[in-house]
Design a protein around this motif. Sequence first.
Motif, PDB file in Angstrom:
ATOM      1  N   TYR A 169      67.652  29.849  44.720  1.00 17.69           N
ATOM      2  CA  TYR A 169      66.727  29.799  43.588  1.00 17.69           C
ATOM      3  C   TYR A 169      65.280  29.946  44.023  1.00 17.69           C
ATOM      4  CZ  TYR A 169      70.078  29.107  39.915  1.00 17.69           C
ATOM      5  OH  TYR A 169      71.077  29.315  39.012  1.00 17.69           O
ATOM      6  N   LEU A 170      64.952  29.456  45.185  1.00 15.42           N
ATOM      7  CA  LEU A 170      63.596  29.662  45.694  1.00 15.42           C
ATOM      8  C   LEU A 170      63.349  31.142  45.957  1.00 15.42           C
ATOM      9  CD1 LEU A 170      60.905  28.497  46.608  1.00 15.42           C
ATOM     10  CD2 LEU A 170      61.889  28.227  48.878  1.00 15.42           C
ATOM     11  N   LEU A 171      64.323  31.817  46.509  1.00 16.16           N
ATOM     12  CA  LEU A 171      64.183  33.250  46.760  1.00 16.16           C
ATOM     13  C   LEU A 171      64.096  34.038  45.453  1.00 16.16           C
ATOM     14  CD1 LEU A 171      66.640  33.580  49.761  1.00 16.16           C
ATOM     15  CD2 LEU A 171      64.137  33.679  49.827  1.00 16.16           C
ATOM     16  N   LYS A 172      64.849  33.612  44.452  1.00 16.11           N
ATOM     17  CA  LYS A 172      64.759  34.251  43.132  1.00 16.11           C
ATOM     18  C   LYS A 172      63.376  34.049  42.537  1.00 16.11           C
ATOM     19  CE  LYS A 172      69.659  33.727  41.996  1.00 16.11           C
ATOM     20  NZ  LYS A 172      70.631  33.073  41.095  1.00 16.11           N
TER      21      LYS A 172
ATOM     22  N   LYS B 263      60.578  33.540  44.183  1.00 13.64           N
ATOM     23  CA  LYS B 263      59.650  34.395  44.938  1.00 13.64           C
ATOM     24  C   LYS B 263      59.758  35.847  44.476  1.00 13.64           C
ATOM     25  CE  LYS B 263      59.232  31.675  49.156  1.00 13.64           C
ATOM     26  NZ  LYS B 263      59.416  31.645  50.603  1.00 13.64           N
ATOM     27  N   TYR B 264      60.969  36.290  44.202  1.00 15.15           N
ATOM     28  CA  TYR B 264      61.182  37.659  43.724  1.00 15.15           C
ATOM     29  C   TYR B 264      60.487  37.866  42.373  1.00 15.15           C
ATOM     30  CZ  TYR B 264      63.591  41.969  42.468  1.00 15.15           C
ATOM     31  OH  TYR B 264      63.870  43.259  42.107  1.00 15.15           O
ATOM     32  N   ILE B 265      60.613  36.876  41.484  1.00 16.91           N
ATOM     33  CA  ILE B 265      59.929  36.944  40.176  1.00 16.91           C
ATOM     34  C   ILE B 265      58.430  37.059  40.387  1.00 16.91           C
ATOM     35  CG2 ILE B 265      59.362  35.628  38.096  1.00 16.91           C
ATOM     36  CD1 ILE B 265      62.242  34.496  38.216  1.00 16.91           C
ATOM     37  N   ALA B 266      57.886  36.241  41.279  1.00 17.40           N
ATOM     38  CA  ALA B 266      56.447  36.243  41.527  1.00 17.40           C
ATOM     39  C   ALA B 266      55.978  37.572  42.117  1.00 17.40           C
ATOM     40  CB  ALA B 266      56.080  35.096  42.463  1.00 17.40           C
ATOM     41  N   GLU B 267      56.793  38.176  42.951  1.00 21.65           N
ATOM     42  CA  GLU B 267      56.422  39.456  43.566  1.00 21.65           C
ATOM     43  C   GLU B 267      56.478  40.617  42.572  1.00 21.65           C
ATOM     44  OE1 GLU B 267      59.178  39.740  46.784  1.00 21.65           O
ATOM     45  OE2 GLU B 267      58.129  38.246  48.000  1.00 21.65           O
ATOM     46  N   HIS B 268      57.305  40.501  41.544  1.00 18.86           N
ATOM     47  CA  HIS B 268      57.507  41.608  40.614  1.00 18.86           C
ATOM     48  C   HIS B 268      56.906  41.375  39.235  1.00 18.86           C
ATOM     49  CE1 HIS B 268      60.459  42.391  43.776  1.00 18.86           C
ATOM     50  NE2 HIS B 268      60.277  43.675  43.457  1.00 18.86           N
ATOM     51  N   THR B 269      56.118  40.337  39.097  1.00 21.60           N
ATOM     52  CA  THR B 269      55.403  40.064  37.836  1.00 21.60           C
ATOM     53  C   THR B 269      53.972  39.668  38.181  1.00 21.60           C
ATOM     54  OG1 THR B 269      55.988  37.706  37.775  1.00 21.60           O
ATOM     55  CG2 THR B 269      57.519  39.231  36.705  1.00 21.60           C
TER      56      THR B 269
ATOM     57  N   ASP C 282      52.562  36.948  37.389  1.00 21.64           N
ATOM     58  CA  ASP C 282      52.450  35.492  37.531  1.00 21.64           C
ATOM     59  C   ASP C 282      52.788  35.034  38.948  1.00 21.64           C
ATOM     60  OD1 ASP C 282      51.845  35.310  34.852  1.00 21.64           O
ATOM     61  OD2 ASP C 282      53.881  34.782  34.234  1.00 21.64           O
ATOM     62  N   SER C 283      52.129  33.976  39.366  1.00 23.09           N
ATOM     63  CA  SER C 283      52.485  33.339  40.629  1.00 23.09           C
ATOM     64  C   SER C 283      53.718  32.461  40.396  1.00 23.09           C
ATOM     65  CB  SER C 283      51.329  32.472  41.127  1.00 23.09           C
ATOM     66  OG  SER C 283      51.121  31.385  40.225  1.00 23.09           O
ATOM     67  N   MET C 284      54.292  31.966  41.473  1.00 26.62           N
ATOM     68  CA  MET C 284      55.449  31.072  41.342  1.00 26.62           C
ATOM     69  C   MET C 284      55.069  29.839  40.533  1.00 26.62           C
ATOM     70  SD  MET C 284      56.978  31.449  45.259  1.00 26.62           S
ATOM     71  CE  MET C 284      57.542  29.802  45.311  1.00 26.62           C
ATOM     72  N   GLN C 285      53.914  29.290  40.831  1.00 23.58           N
ATOM     73  CA  GLN C 285      53.424  28.098  40.147  1.00 23.58           C
ATOM     74  C   GLN C 285      53.222  28.367  38.653  1.00 23.58           C
ATOM     75  OE1 GLN C 285      52.745  25.050  41.428  1.00 23.58           O
ATOM     76  NE2 GLN C 285      51.849  24.197  39.583  1.00 23.58           N
ATOM     77  N   LYS C 286      52.565  29.447  38.347  1.00 19.73           N
ATOM     78  CA  LYS C 286      52.262  29.780  36.950  1.00 19.73           C
ATOM     79  C   LYS C 286      53.539  30.029  36.153  1.00 19.73           C
ATOM     80  CE  LYS C 286      48.949  32.592  34.406  1.00 19.73           C
ATOM     81  NZ  LYS C 286      47.964  33.660  34.508  1.00 19.73           N
ATOM     82  N   PHE C 287      54.490  30.741  36.752  1.00 19.67           N
ATOM     83  CA  PHE C 287      55.755  31.015  36.087  1.00 19.67           C
ATOM     84  C   PHE C 287      56.500  29.710  35.790  1.00 19.67           C
ATOM     85  CE2 PHE C 287      60.348  31.576  36.408  1.00 19.67           C
ATOM     86  CZ  PHE C 287      60.572  32.430  35.338  1.00 19.67           C
ATOM     87  N   CYS C 288      56.643  28.872  36.793  1.00 23.73           N
ATOM     88  CA  CYS C 288      57.356  27.601  36.615  1.00 23.73           C
ATOM     89  C   CYS C 288      56.676  26.719  35.576  1.00 23.73           C
ATOM     90  CB  CYS C 288      57.454  26.853  37.938  1.00 23.73           C
ATOM     91  SG  CYS C 288      58.602  27.592  39.094  1.00 23.73           S
ATOM     92  N   LEU C 289      55.365  26.659  35.634  1.00 22.78           N
ATOM     93  CA  LEU C 289      54.626  25.826  34.700  1.00 22.78           C
ATOM     94  C   LEU C 289      54.849  26.273  33.259  1.00 22.78           C
ATOM     95  CD1 LEU C 289      52.683  23.439  34.621  1.00 22.78           C
ATOM     96  CD2 LEU C 289      50.809  25.057  34.739  1.00 22.78           C
ATOM     97  N   SER C 290      54.797  27.572  33.011  1.00 28.48           N
ATOM     98  CA  SER C 290      54.975  28.048  31.638  1.00 28.48           C
ATOM     99  C   SER C 290      56.383  27.767  31.133  1.00 28.48           C
ATOM    100  CB  SER C 290      54.659  29.544  31.556  1.00 28.48           C
ATOM    101  OG  SER C 290      55.595  30.296  32.292  1.00 28.48           O
ATOM    102  N   VAL C 291      57.376  27.956  31.972  1.00 32.38           N
ATOM    103  CA  VAL C 291      58.766  27.714  31.563  1.00 32.38           C
ATOM    104  C   VAL C 291      59.029  26.227  31.372  1.00 32.38           C
ATOM    105  CG1 VAL C 291      61.171  27.928  32.303  1.00 32.38           C
ATOM    106  CG2 VAL C 291      59.594  29.827  32.643  1.00 32.38           C
TER     107      VAL C 291
END
Length: 99
Positions: free
Chosen positions: A63-66, A68-74, A76-85
């Motif tokens: 899940y951490l790798l997933k 990171k993949y989201i952050a690399e392809h959007t 949003d940073s990892m932090q920003k993505f997690c915070l919004s969700v």
Amino acid sequence: MSELKSRPPSKKTPDLDAFLSGAEEKTTQKKTASKRKPKYPWEADNVRDDVTKVYNLRLSEPYLLKLKYIAEHTPDSMQKFCLSVIEKEIDKKIKELTK
């Protein structure tokens, strides 16, 4: 002659009436404040929106790798993505629990 004296200068005697009236004011303020107890912890007077607290999240490696993949392809940073969700889901769950 020296300005040194055998004893230190005496302090002014405090106004006892002013001291007692000040104590009474603080006591009445505490009583009125305690009557307005917030219904939920996040509604307390000392909770501030501008303060950010840290909470560590343990993720499995996949899940951490997933993430990171989201952050690399959007954008949003990892932090920003997690915070919004997470904030959306927290509000959704709170709405369910407080009905």
